[in-house]
Motif scaffolding. Structure first.
Motif, PDB file in Angstrom:
ATOM      1  N   ASN A  51     -13.009   1.158   5.982  1.00 14.53           N
ATOM      2  CA  ASN A  51     -12.140   1.024   4.822  1.00 14.53           C
ATOM      3  C   ASN A  51     -10.893   1.865   5.008  1.00 14.53           C
ATOM      4  OD1 ASN A  51     -11.305   0.114   2.362  1.00 14.53           O
ATOM      5  ND2 ASN A  51     -12.638   1.432   1.146  1.00 14.53           N
ATOM      6  N   VAL A  52      -9.756   1.204   4.916  1.00 14.12           N
ATOM      7  CA  VAL A  52      -8.486   1.925   4.882  1.00 14.12           C
ATOM      8  C   VAL A  52      -8.286   2.283   3.424  1.00 14.12           C
ATOM      9  CG1 VAL A  52      -6.041   1.809   5.368  1.00 14.12           C
ATOM     10  CG2 VAL A  52      -7.643   0.435   6.709  1.00 14.12           C
ATOM     11  N   HIS A  53      -8.501   3.531   3.120  1.00 15.16           N
ATOM     12  CA  HIS A  53      -8.468   3.957   1.727  1.00 15.16           C
ATOM     13  C   HIS A  53      -7.125   4.632   1.433  1.00 15.16           C
ATOM     14  CE1 HIS A  53     -10.355   6.607  -1.656  1.00 15.16           C
ATOM     15  NE2 HIS A  53      -9.349   5.878  -2.053  1.00 15.16           N
ATOM     16  N   GLY A  54      -6.171   3.798   1.032  1.00 16.48           N
ATOM     17  CA  GLY A  54      -4.858   4.324   0.639  1.00 16.48           C
ATOM     18  C   GLY A  54      -4.962   4.915  -0.760  1.00 16.48           C
ATOM     19  N   ARG A  55      -4.451   6.110  -0.910  1.00 14.95           N
ATOM     20  CA  ARG A  55      -4.637   6.804  -2.204  1.00 14.95           C
ATOM     21  C   ARG A  55      -3.480   7.780  -2.401  1.00 14.95           C
ATOM     22  NH1 ARG A  55      -9.027   8.475  -5.659  1.00 14.95           N
ATOM     23  NH2 ARG A  55      -8.898  10.684  -6.153  1.00 14.95           N
ATOM     24  N   TRP A  56      -2.845   7.689  -3.566  1.00 11.56           N
ATOM     25  CA  TRP A  56      -1.707   8.564  -3.852  1.00 11.56           C
ATOM     26  C   TRP A  56      -1.572   8.703  -5.366  1.00 11.56           C
ATOM     27  CZ3 TRP A  56      -1.624   4.288  -0.594  1.00 11.56           C
ATOM     28  CH2 TRP A  56      -1.261   3.087  -1.181  1.00 11.56           C
ATOM     29  N   GLU A  57      -0.553   9.446  -5.800  1.00 11.83           N
ATOM     30  CA  GLU A  57      -0.494   9.802  -7.227  1.00 11.83           C
ATOM     31  C   GLU A  57       0.516   9.012  -8.046  1.00 11.83           C
ATOM     32  OE1 GLU A  57      -0.148  14.002  -6.698  1.00 11.83           O
ATOM     33  OE2 GLU A  57      -2.250  14.037  -6.090  1.00 11.83           O
ATOM     34  N   THR A  58       1.634   8.580  -7.436  1.00 12.82           N
ATOM     35  CA  THR A  58       2.694   7.968  -8.247  1.00 12.82           C
ATOM     36  C   THR A  58       2.992   6.537  -7.795  1.00 12.82           C
ATOM     37  OG1 THR A  58       4.418   8.738  -6.739  1.00 12.82           O
ATOM     38  CG2 THR A  58       3.795  10.241  -8.539  1.00 12.82           C
ATOM     39  N   ALA A  59       3.543   5.756  -8.736  1.00 14.70           N
ATOM     40  CA  ALA A  59       3.890   4.356  -8.436  1.00 14.70           C
ATOM     41  C   ALA A  59       4.979   4.292  -7.357  1.00 14.70           C
ATOM     42  CB  ALA A  59       4.354   3.664  -9.711  1.00 14.70           C
ATOM     43  N   GLU A  60       5.795   5.323  -7.267  1.00 15.85           N
ATOM     44  CA  GLU A  60       6.883   5.340  -6.265  1.00 15.85           C
ATOM     45  C   GLU A  60       6.305   5.321  -4.841  1.00 15.85           C
ATOM     46  OE1 GLU A  60       6.985   7.653  -9.023  1.00 15.85           O
ATOM     47  OE2 GLU A  60       8.077   5.948  -9.874  1.00 15.85           O
ATOM     48  N   GLU A  61       5.067   5.795  -4.709  1.00 13.60           N
ATOM     49  CA  GLU A  61       4.462   5.847  -3.365  1.00 13.60           C
ATOM     50  C   GLU A  61       3.790   4.527  -2.964  1.00 13.60           C
ATOM     51  OE1 GLU A  61       2.380   9.996  -2.814  1.00 13.60           O
ATOM     52  OE2 GLU A  61       2.491   9.574  -4.962  1.00 13.60           O
ATOM     53  N   ASP A  62       3.696   3.588  -3.921  1.00 12.32           N
ATOM     54  CA  ASP A  62       2.947   2.342  -3.663  1.00 12.32           C
ATOM     55  C   ASP A  62       3.444   1.609  -2.419  1.00 12.32           C
ATOM     56  OD1 ASP A  62       1.562   2.861  -5.974  1.00 12.32           O
ATOM     57  OD2 ASP A  62       2.299   1.117  -7.086  1.00 12.32           O
ATOM     58  N   LYS A  63       4.778   1.410  -2.369  1.00 11.99           N
ATOM     59  CA  LYS A  63       5.330   0.532  -1.336  1.00 11.99           C
ATOM     60  C   LYS A  63       4.991   1.054   0.068  1.00 11.99           C
ATOM     61  CE  LYS A  63       9.564  -1.769  -0.207  1.00 11.99           C
ATOM     62  NZ  LYS A  63      10.986  -1.599  -0.090  1.00 11.99           N
ATOM     63  N   LYS A  64       5.232   2.337   0.272  1.00  6.72           N
ATOM     64  CA  LYS A  64       4.996   2.939   1.589  1.00  6.72           C
ATOM     65  C   LYS A  64       3.499   2.885   1.951  1.00  6.72           C
ATOM     66  CE  LYS A  64       5.460   7.464   3.774  1.00  6.72           C
ATOM     67  NZ  LYS A  64       5.516   8.884   3.438  1.00  6.72           N
ATOM     68  N   GLY A  65       2.658   3.260   0.984  1.00  8.79           N
ATOM     69  CA  GLY A  65       1.217   3.326   1.253  1.00  8.79           C
ATOM     70  C   GLY A  65       0.615   1.954   1.514  1.00  8.79           C
ATOM     71  N   ILE A  66       1.040   0.974   0.718  1.00 12.03           N
ATOM     72  CA  ILE A  66       0.493  -0.384   0.873  1.00 12.03           C
ATOM     73  C   ILE A  66       0.936  -0.969   2.220  1.00 12.03           C
ATOM     74  CG2 ILE A  66       0.634  -2.744  -0.040  1.00 12.03           C
ATOM     75  CD1 ILE A  66       0.676  -1.479  -2.878  1.00 12.03           C
ATOM     76  N   ALA A  67       2.215  -0.748   2.570  1.00  3.32           N
ATOM     77  CA  ALA A  67       2.725  -1.282   3.849  1.00  3.32           C
ATOM     78  C   ALA A  67       1.950  -0.675   5.021  1.00  3.32           C
ATOM     79  CB  ALA A  67       4.213  -0.986   3.967  1.00  3.32           C
ATOM     80  N   TRP A  68       1.689   0.619   4.948  1.00  2.00           N
ATOM     81  CA  TRP A  68       0.952   1.308   6.025  1.00  2.00           C
ATOM     82  C   TRP A  68      -0.460   0.720   6.162  1.00  2.00           C
ATOM     83  CZ3 TRP A  68      -3.581   4.109   5.834  1.00  2.00           C
ATOM     84  CH2 TRP A  68      -3.884   4.918   6.950  1.00  2.00           C
ATOM     85  N   ALA A  69      -1.135   0.538   5.007  1.00  2.00           N
ATOM     86  CA  ALA A  69      -2.518   0.017   5.024  1.00  2.00           C
ATOM     87  C   ALA A  69      -2.550  -1.401   5.599  1.00  2.00           C
ATOM     88  CB  ALA A  69      -3.094   0.040   3.614  1.00  2.00           C
ATOM     89  N   ARG A  70      -1.599  -2.220   5.166  1.00  2.00           N
ATOM     90  CA  ARG A  70      -1.572  -3.614   5.652  1.00  2.00           C
ATOM     91  C   ARG A  70      -1.274  -3.675   7.143  1.00  2.00           C
ATOM     92  NH1 ARG A  70       1.824  -6.224   0.682  1.00  2.00           N
ATOM     93  NH2 ARG A  70       0.074  -6.458  -0.755  1.00  2.00           N
TER      94      ARG A  70
END
Ligand SMILES: Cc1cc2nc3c(=O)[nH]c(=O)nc-3n(C[C@H](O)[C@H](O)[C@H](O)COP(=O)(O)OP(=O)(O)OC[C@H]3O[C@@H](n4cnc5c(N)ncnc54)[C@H](O)[C@@H]3O)c2cc1C
Length: 476
Positions: free
Chosen positions: A394-413
């Motif tokens: 499981n690639v468990h992307g996890r962060w605190e703010t909505a601003e981090e979504d784009k970077k974290g989701i792109a990395w996981a994908r």
């Protein structure tokens, strides 16, 4: 309560009349909540803070009769329906926007029959509720690794954890279930009663009805078990993972070792300068005699030169909560998952590469080891059919703010796409996020997927239970 705007099953908005709401409330023993009521926000809030949905109405069931009334109400009024157990599902299927949610969290009883080694567990019970009661008698059944997860959703998708190599998947230990079906009947499913339904709920998720009671088989476990962590620097990961891969080949079922790659948490047994450094962590649980476990674990300490390690005997119920501090509710989480039958060098290189630039300090990639007894069960014995999955990664992307979504989701994908050639093509249904509705079939073997669609057509032909990793009925 006045008239209410609410979504129909297909998603269009309709008006629910005051009198039909009143009739429903009069027969329902739990609370019925709408926006603004005390408890409404608590009830609609789930583990993954990325999901922020507002049901038009929430019915908090207190028992099977409430569940049956709520299902009848949803069906008769053609409502969009969601079911909340422990509220941990990453896709957020427990909550529907604008629809009708049945919240089972108050039905959290656990009754243990120590003589028969059986437990009856309510659909709102968390893993901690189950473990606590069963461990009072020195008993347990395989569950997951985070104690605030719901027993219901975990079981319906398959369920695996520290004991699965020894005693199989959670579904392999389900003896029976009481179910409210889409047409409002109360039925029992077991090997002898409605066996087709029993097969389907053991991996097919909440597609076939609402379970109001789970009956599980229990085993003597602990109560003290040998557990712990060995934490190596990421620079040693290739060597550590190659040695780990070799060790897995002869690992007895009593032993389970998961691999977690992430920034090292500030654990007391780690030197301060290791805190926050990228690390490869062996997380270990030995379910047999601790003295025998120590001999098996000892060589793992020299897979490299660890930052630090802590191996010791502790109550099984405590170990079941050991990862809770890293998995608290309220963070934004995005997951991508593959099953692996082997760990090729290329896959190891990829993991190391991606962990060297994690998008957030809370993000991790883990390899949950299964195999053992879980893989000896025939793939057609239960709807959970990915018996060849030696690791659920499981690639468990996890962060605190909505601003981090784009970077974290792109990395996981990106990691997910790059790792696909080395994975089986299968996935654990309970690890799929909300944007993977097109991938649900990958969670099942092809012949099992076809059988599930036929079963759905039999037990829920109008797809009332659709807020889940959905199986469309064959006829639609
Ligand atoms: C931090 C974390 C750690 C995890 N670790 C593990 C692990 O170690 N092993 C593992 O196997 N899984 C693990 N999981 C995945 C977990 O199994 C799923 O998230 C599971 O769906 C959670 O169940 P729930 O009841 O809490 O969730 P919910 O979101 O409440 O429900 C999940 C789904 O099941 C349906 N449902 C719930 N209750 C019922 C019912 N009584 N009848 C019919 N349908 C119902 C819901 O509608 C929804 O579609 C983990 C999840 C998290 C968030």
């Amino acid at each position: 309560m006045a008239d209410l705007k609410i979504n129909s099953k297909s998603g269009t908005q309709k008006t629910l009349g005051e009198s039909s709401i009143g009739t429903f409330k009069a027969g329902f023993s739990g609370k019925v909540l709408t926006a603004g009521d005390t408890g409404y926000d608590d009830a609609r809030t789930i583990w993954n803070a990325m999901i922020d949905r507002h049901p038009a109405m929430i019915a908090q069931a207190l028992g099977a009769d409430d569940v049956k009334r709520a299902v009848d109400f949803a069906r008769e009024n053609d409502l969009r329906l969601s079911i909340k157990g422990g509220g941990h599902n990453i896709a957020g299927n427990a909550v529907c926007d604008g629809g009708f949610m049945i919240d089972l969290s108050l039905m959290n009883s656990v009754e243990v029959d120590a003589d028969k080694k059986r437990a009856n567990v309510g659909p709102g019970a968390k893993l901690s509720d189950f473990d606590r009661e069963a461990q009072a008698f020195g008993l347990a059944t395989p569950l997951g690794i985070n104690s605030t997860t719901g027993v219901a959703g975990l079981t319906l998708g398959g369920g695996f954890g520290w004991l699965s190599r020894k005693y199989g998947m959670t579904v392999d230990n389900l003896l029976s279930a009481d179910i409210v079906t889409a047409d409002g009947r109360m039925v029992r499913a077991s090997e002898t009663e409605n066996p087709d339904l029993f097969w389907g709920i053991r991996g097919g998720g909440g597609n076939f009805g609402i379970i109001t009671n789970f009956e599980f088989k229990l085993y003597p476990v602990g109560p003290d078990v040998l557990t712990g962590l060995i934490v190596f620097p990421l620079a040693q990961a290739k060597d550590v993972l190659q040695k780990y891969r070799e060790a897995v080949k002869t690992m007895p079922d009593d032993l389970n070792v998961w691999v977690v790659l992430r920034k090292a948490p500030p654990l007391p047994f780690l030197p301060e300068d290791a805190h926050g450094k990228e690390a490869v962590i062996l997380a270990i649980c030995y379910a047999g005699d601790p003295a025998a476990g120590e001999k098996l674990i000892e060589p793992m300490k020299s897979f490299g030169t660890p930052f630090g390690q802590f191996i010791g005997v502790q109550p099984y119920a405590n170990w079941q909560q050991a990862f809770d501090p890293l998995l608290t509710p309220g963070a934004r989480n995005y997951w991508k998952s593959h099953n692996f039958a082997e760990l090729k060098d290329e896959a190891i290189d990829l993991v190391i590469k991606y962990v060297s630039y994690l998008p957030s300090p809370h993000t991790e990639i883990f390899f949950g080891l299964i195999g053992g007894q879980a893989s000896r069960v025939s793939p057609d014995a239960t709807a959970y059919s990915q018996r060849d999955a030696l690791w659920a990664c499981n690639v468990h992307g996890r962060w605190e703010t909505a601003e981090e979504d784009k970077k974290g989701i792109a990395w996981a994908r990106e990691f997910f796409d790059a790792a696909a050639p080395y994975a089986t093509g299968g996935v654990y249904v309970n690890f799929m996020p909300e944007d993977e509705t097109g991938r649900v079939a990958s969670a099942y073997k092809p012949e099992v997927w076809k059988r599930l669609a036929d079963l759905k057509a039999k037990w829920d032909p109008t797809n009332l239970f659709r807020m889940n990793q959905n199986i469309a009925p064959t006829s639609s």
